[in-house]
Design a protein around this motif. Structure first.
Motif, PDB file in Angstrom:
ATOM      1  N   LEU A  44      -5.855  -0.586   6.967  1.00 21.52           N
ATOM      2  CA  LEU A  44      -4.959  -0.759   5.823  1.00 21.52           C
ATOM      3  C   LEU A  44      -4.284  -2.125   5.838  1.00 21.52           C
ATOM      4  CD1 LEU A  44      -3.244   2.728   5.430  1.00 21.52           C
ATOM      5  CD2 LEU A  44      -5.109   1.747   4.082  1.00 21.52           C
TER       6      LEU A  44
ATOM      7  N   GLY B 153       0.838  -1.196   0.000  1.00 22.04           N
ATOM      8  CA  GLY B 153       0.000   0.000   0.000  1.00 22.04           C
ATOM      9  C   GLY B 153       0.870   1.243   0.000  1.00 22.04           C
TER      10      GLY B 153
ATOM     11  N   CYS C 117      -3.208   4.123  -1.566  1.00 23.28           N
ATOM     12  CA  CYS C 117      -4.241   4.082  -0.548  1.00 23.28           C
ATOM     13  C   CYS C 117      -4.225   5.386   0.232  1.00 23.28           C
ATOM     14  CB  CYS C 117      -4.042   2.885   0.378  1.00 23.28           C
ATOM     15  SG  CYS C 117      -2.495   2.930   1.284  1.00 23.28           S
ATOM     16  N   SER C 118      -5.116   5.488   1.206  1.00 20.99           N
ATOM     17  CA  SER C 118      -5.205   6.730   1.964  1.00 20.99           C
ATOM     18  C   SER C 118      -4.934   6.484   3.449  1.00 20.99           C
ATOM     19  CB  SER C 118      -6.608   7.326   1.784  1.00 20.99           C
ATOM     20  OG  SER C 118      -6.756   8.438   2.642  1.00 20.99           O
TER      21      SER C 118
ATOM     22  N   GLU D 233      -0.675  -0.659  -4.688  1.00 21.74           N
ATOM     23  CA  GLU D 233      -1.910   0.114  -4.799  1.00 21.74           C
ATOM     24  C   GLU D 233      -1.776   1.399  -3.993  1.00 21.74           C
ATOM     25  OE1 GLU D 233      -5.648  -2.332  -4.681  1.00 21.74           O
ATOM     26  OE2 GLU D 233      -6.114  -0.889  -3.092  1.00 21.74           O
TER      27      GLU D 233
ATOM     28  N   LYS E  20      -5.751  -5.049   4.177  1.00 24.50           N
ATOM     29  CA  LYS E  20      -5.600  -5.158   2.727  1.00 24.50           C
ATOM     30  C   LYS E  20      -4.165  -5.365   2.278  1.00 24.50           C
ATOM     31  CE  LYS E  20      -7.935  -2.370  -0.174  1.00 24.50           C
ATOM     32  NZ  LYS E  20      -8.456  -1.068  -0.669  1.00 24.50           N
ATOM     33  N   TYR E  21      -3.230  -4.758   2.998  1.00 25.93           N
ATOM     34  CA  TYR E  21      -1.840  -4.747   2.524  1.00 25.93           C
ATOM     35  C   TYR E  21      -0.912  -5.458   3.494  1.00 25.93           C
ATOM     36  CZ  TYR E  21      -4.028  -1.052  -0.174  1.00 25.93           C
ATOM     37  OH  TYR E  21      -4.891  -0.353  -0.971  1.00 25.93           O
TER      38      TYR E  21
END
Lengths: 95, 482, 476
Positions: B386, B256, B291-292, B289, B389-390
């Protein structure tokens, strides 16, 4: 927000620090700048959040009640600025 | 080639092949220190005699690291050798005990070369706040080496020590590693014992390695990691070999890239070099990817509130009674306390004690300290989201490259911004590593930070190792005077 | 208005040192004495970098105290730092508990002149003791000894349920006895292992509570009683004279019998409590709590009931015996040896308590077994009760087996009828006047004759036999 000079002096006293007259304004300004920046935390809605006091998740990190005396007690006294009769010497404490 | 230019794993290979002896290694480093120290000023104390003496009697059967020298940041307690925290307060303080990490280093029969310079009590990001004077960046002697572990990072970069043990409270290992073009790891909170590390901020401090390359970093982590019954925040986990999966690659790994860490405040060249490295990961099979993670400013605010609050309490013990600096003039007990502390601490330390005392004081506790601990929970949750996902996150380590000595220390707030990219990792206790990923147009190193899951050191080391192998930073770039 | 128009509100904060083997956050021995700064280590001397690790026994003892005082045990608890500078506090913060104490909401019962009264326990928390300040020979400096720094304490805070110094005294004695029964503290007030701070306020009956003051530095039960009485009277005087009570912290001066202001409300300390980041959380699970509960011994109330029902002791005697764990344990052991609870109780209620008061000591030099053996000798008729008193005195001087004492001193009772008859005859021959007196109806003459016989045998003659044989002879 406006931090007053008296507040700086009060805080310094709590921290056992002396701030010279000519430095007070600098400390005041620094503290104020940083706190103004720090106020950004108020933008986070924390109504339903608990505090995180630390990131260790240890529960009941406990020690058995077993004696293990420190061997080098002499070394513990060696850094003392002033001592007498194996005690740390300080100005007389008045109650 | 000089011995001091080698990494530790290269030195071990030569030792194992009986090509060299521990004494030759130690002498090589001592000579190097004697040659460079006047320019770099990386050390507070050099233990030359003891080091050479010890190097003559090394039993290599004890461990594969027997006879390998090391430098120690001067806030890690070493029995018999002064531990100053680069402060007038502890100028002559000799610890009566060894930190747990020192027990581990000594158990390996390694050789301590000396104690390394730092910002006073680890409070700073440039090593300019040392009572013993600023350390210089080996890449450009007019530049800061970063901080607070500037002495450690500069010594490793200038080949004055093969590796070093340092501490990281808000970036103090990673940021100077980035500015000096070396590798620095802040382990997960609890992985390495803090017993014997002079406390700055107890809930944020963690000891970590500064090394020439990632393999050395994994090796030093192997030595220092592990449960300690003397540190109540120590994690009880099975011992791992962090070198085992180093070479396993990043295929399928999810990376990420939080866009907020590539925003306005970040130097363009820094962004570019890191983005190039991220592209490299893509080519090598990682899933990357954007991300924020919009918490950087909040994290910095939380960091300064919590770190200073804890510091104001941790530094209370320096009262001129049992050890440390005692004022010459005092009429009574109060003056003994106040004068000793006011004369023994430097300006930046006092500034942070004042801030910390303020945020804990009656009437402000809820608005600052308590609120910050709640925002800390919020930041933790953002990271947790996060990491669902990462596997890792990649950010810059420092918003800028090394800057000129004396240009920022006048404005504390501006200086605190140097910690912008690193502090959030400490707040949530996660591991982070900084590796060099290139230089700017002036030849100054740029650091990239890889953040992992809790106790995910193996993964970030693996990711770091791959980039290191592809970028070949150590072969391509050298500090100016080499 | 007179004192009777006022009501006093009293609350107590008791600090009791726990009798663990080691300190609360390090493995240094707590059992010390002798050279200063020898029971110290980097942790309790607050060396840079040293870290605390909590002693498991401290948690157990505090929970035990909580259970014995009917508290709720918090399932989740933590430590906090209390920050202030003082030379006996090496870290410049005391590790204590602020908003999550281990035990909350308990109560104990005390006997007052108006009957049984419940005193609420607000909380019990764990914390560390400070070091000691000594003074040098010239009185110009103080000297810091940190042997006591880090000794575990529990602080027991009562609700403001007490109304007089008498009630406070009863409450403290009850609390002390509970802590001694459960063996978590030896509660030696003279050694400072049991200390109390007192909060006092007064108000006119029917009106709102007054402003409270806190009194410190009382070192005995007597000084606490005195300080409370003084504090109440002082506050009434101030109010009566139209003055206002300030929320001060006062220091009791035992010699002068008055208080001095230590700290006024304006310079009240700002302790900046915050959660201790060096320690994890404490969680007392139900299983752990039950395990601790099972380790609780028989409590004074239960013992009292048993003494009354099983041993048929008077309630008054039972109360006095169970009020002290030492006496009660003494009673239990001695009774086991002689199987005569009434006699043991009598010895305790008369001679032992007398010695305690006269010598101002709690403990007898001899063992409860030895008292039991003494009672066995009386019950067997080996010695008379007057000899027994002499054996008791001997036990005080030089404790040893009572049987040895009587052998050594030749105090064995003469119970041989023939031998006693000879003595009786001899005494009657020497005192013909007494025979006349007795026959003239003066019963006292018998007592005189028995006394003469005892004197002649140095108290060794069996008194029952003497009586019987004198009567037989006089009736002839």
């Amino acid at each position: 927000m406006d931090i007053k000079k008296e507040e700086i002096l009060h805080i310094a006293k709590l921290a056992s620090l002396k701030i010279k007259e000519e430095e007070i304004e600098e400390y005041r300004k620094n503290l104020q700048d940083i706190l103004e920046f720090a106020n950004i935390i108020n933008s986070v809605d924390t109504e339903y959040l608990e505090e995180t006091n630390g990131t260790s998740t240890n529960i009941n990190f406990l020690r058995e009640d077993e004696v293990n005396n420190f061997k080098d007690t002499d070394q513990l006294m060696k850094n003392a600025p002033e001592q007498e009769n194996n005690m740390f010497k300080i100005p007389k404490v008045i109650n | 080639m000089n011995l001091y230019e080698l990494t530790v794993h290269e030195l071990i290979e030569k030792l194992d092949n009986k090509e060299i002896t521990p004494e030759e290694i130690t002498r090589s480093y001592i000579d190097r220190i004697n040659e460079k120290e006047k320019d770099i000023k990386a050390f507070v104390t050099i233990t030359e005699k003891d080091a050479i003496e010890k190097s003559k009697n090394i039993d290599r059967k004890i461990s594969k690291f027997a006879g390998i020298p090391i430098g120690i940041k001067d806030n890690i307690c070493t029995k018999g050798v002064r531990t100053t925290c680069s402060s007038k307060m502890l100028e002559n303080f000799i610890s009566p005990y060894d930190a747990t990490v020192m027990d581990k280093i000594n158990a390996q029969n390694m050789i301590t070369l000396g104690k390394l310079n730092m910002d006073e009590f680890a409070m700073g990001a440039s090593t300019e706040y040392s009572y013993f004077g600023a350390t210089k960046n080996p890449w450009n002697l007019n530049k800061v080496p970063g901080g607070s572990s500037g002495g450690s990072a500069a010594a490793v970069a200038a080949d004055m020590v093969p590796w070093a043990l340092s501490s990281d409270t808000g970036g103090s290992v990673r940021q100077p590693a980035a500015l000096c073009g070396v590798v620095g790891l802040k382990p997960t909170y609890g992985l390495v014992s803090r017993y014997g590390l002079v406390a700055f901020a107890s809930s944020l401090d963690q000891i970590g390695p500064i090394t020439k390359d990632v393999e050395d970093c994994a090796n030093l982590l192997n030595i220092i990691a592990g449960y300690d019954n003397k540190d109540s925040t120590s994690a009880k986990l099975p011992q791992k070999d962090y070198t085992k999966n180093l070479k396993n690659g990043v295929k399928g790994l999810k990376i990420g890239v939080p866009k907020e860490f590539f925003g306005e405040g970040i130097n363009e060249e820094v962004k570019e070099k890191i983005k190039n490295t991220i592209e490299l990961y893509k080519e090598l099979g990682a899933e990357v990817e954007e991300c924020s993670l919009d918490i950087a400013d909040e994290a910095l605010a939380v960091y300064y509130i919590i770190a200073c609050a804890e510091a104001s309490s941790n530094l209370g013990r320096f009262d001129g009674i049992r050890y440390g600096y005692r004022a010459k003039n005092f009429e009574n007990l109060d003056e003994l306390f106040i004068n000793s502390r006011s004369e023994g601490f430097g300006a930046e330390v006092k500034r942070r004690i004042i801030l910390g005392t303020y945020v804990l004081s009656s009437g402000y506790y809820d608005a600052y300290y308590k609120k910050a601990q709640k925002v800390r929970t919020f930041i933790k949750q953002e990271f947790e989201k996060l990491f669902k996902k990462y596997d890792v996150l990649i950010t810059p380590t420092s918003p800028t490259v090394a800057y000129d000595i004396g240009t920022r220390s006048t404005n504390p707030l501006e200086m605190y911004l140097a910690d912008l990219c690193t502090v959030s990792v400490n707040i949530v206790g996660l591991p982070g590593i900084s590796i060099p990923c290139g230089v700017d147009k002036n030849g100054l190193p740029i650091g990239m930070q890889i953040i992992g899951k809790s106790f995910g050191e193996e993964t970030i080391l693996k990711v770091a190792y791959l980039a290191e192998q592809k970028l070949e930073f150590r072969n391509k770039y050298k500090p100016e005077y080499k | 208005m007179s004192r009777e128009d006022y009501e006093a509100i009293i609350g107590l904060e008791v600090h009791a040192e726990l009798s663990t083997k080691t300190k609360i956050f390090c493995s240094c021995e707590t059992n010390f004495g002798g050279k200063p700064n020898t029971h110290v280590c980097p942790v309790c001397m607050a060396m840079p970098g040293a870290l605390p690790v909590l002693n498991k026994k401290v948690v157990e003892y505090a929970v035990k105290a909580g259970l014995a005082t009917n508290c709720e045990i918090a399932p989740y608890s933590k430590n906090d730092r209390k920050n202030y500078f003082y030379p006996d506090l090496p870290k410049s913060y005391q590790i204590s508990q602020f908003d999550k104490p281990l035990c909350v909401g308990g109560k104990i019962e005390i006997e007052t002149e108006h009957g049984t009264k419940q005193i609420g326990i607000t909380r019990i928390h764990i914390e560390e003791d400070a070091g000691k300040l000594n003074h040098d020979d010239y009185g110009r400096n103080s000297l810091v000894d940190l042997n006591r720094a880090g000794v575990p304490l529990i602080e027991i805070v009562s609700e403001p349920d007490l109304r007089s110094s008498k009630e406070a005294d009863t409450y403290l004695k009850k609390l002390k006895s509970i802590l001694q029964y459960i063996e978590v503290s030896d509660c030696k007030m003279e050694e400072g292992s049991f200390r109390a701070d007192v909060n006092v306020s007064v108000h006119k009956k029917g009106e709102a509570f007054g402003t409270r003051t806190e009194m410190k530095n009382m070192s005995s039960f007597r000084s606490i009683t005195r300080a409370i009485d003084y504090g109440i009277q002082r506050q009434i005087d101030v109010v009566e004279n139209g003055g206002k009570i300030e929320q001060d912290t006062l220091r009791w001066d035992e010699v002068e019998g008055r208080t001095y202001v230590m700290r006024s409300k304006e310079d009240a300390q700002d302790y900046r409590y915050f959660p201790e980041p060096d320690l994890g959380t404490i969680e007392v699970s139900d299983e752990w709590k039950e395990e601790i509960r099972k380790s609780l011994p028989e409590m004074p109330e239960q013992r009292k009931t048993r003494y009354i029902e099983e041993f048929k002791l008077p309630e008054y005697d039972s109360n006095i015996i169970v009020s002290s764990k030492y006496l009660s344990d003494f009673f239990e052991v001695a009774t086991k040896v002689c199987n005569n609870p009434k006699s043991v109780s009598n010895w305790i209620m008369t001679d032992i308590i007398r010695v305690q008061n006269e010598e101002a000591v709690e403990k007898m030099p001899f063992s409860p077994e030895q008292l039991g053996q003494l009672i066995v000798l009386i019950d067997k008729g080996t010695i008379s009760s007057s000899i027994a008193k002499k054996v008791f005195e001997e036990l005080l001087k030089q404790p040893r087996n009572p049987e040895e004492i009587i052998k050594e001193k030749g105090w064995i009772q003469i119970s041989d009828e023939g031998e006693i008859k000879e003595i009786v005859k001899k005494i009657l021959e020497d005192n013909p006047g007494s025979i006349t007196d007795y026959k003239a109806g003066k019963d006292r003459a018998l007592g005189f004759l028995v006394g003469q016989a005892m004197k002649a045998t140095k108290g060794k003659a069996n008194p029952q036999l003497l009586n019987k044989l004198f009567l037989e002879e006089l009736k002839k």
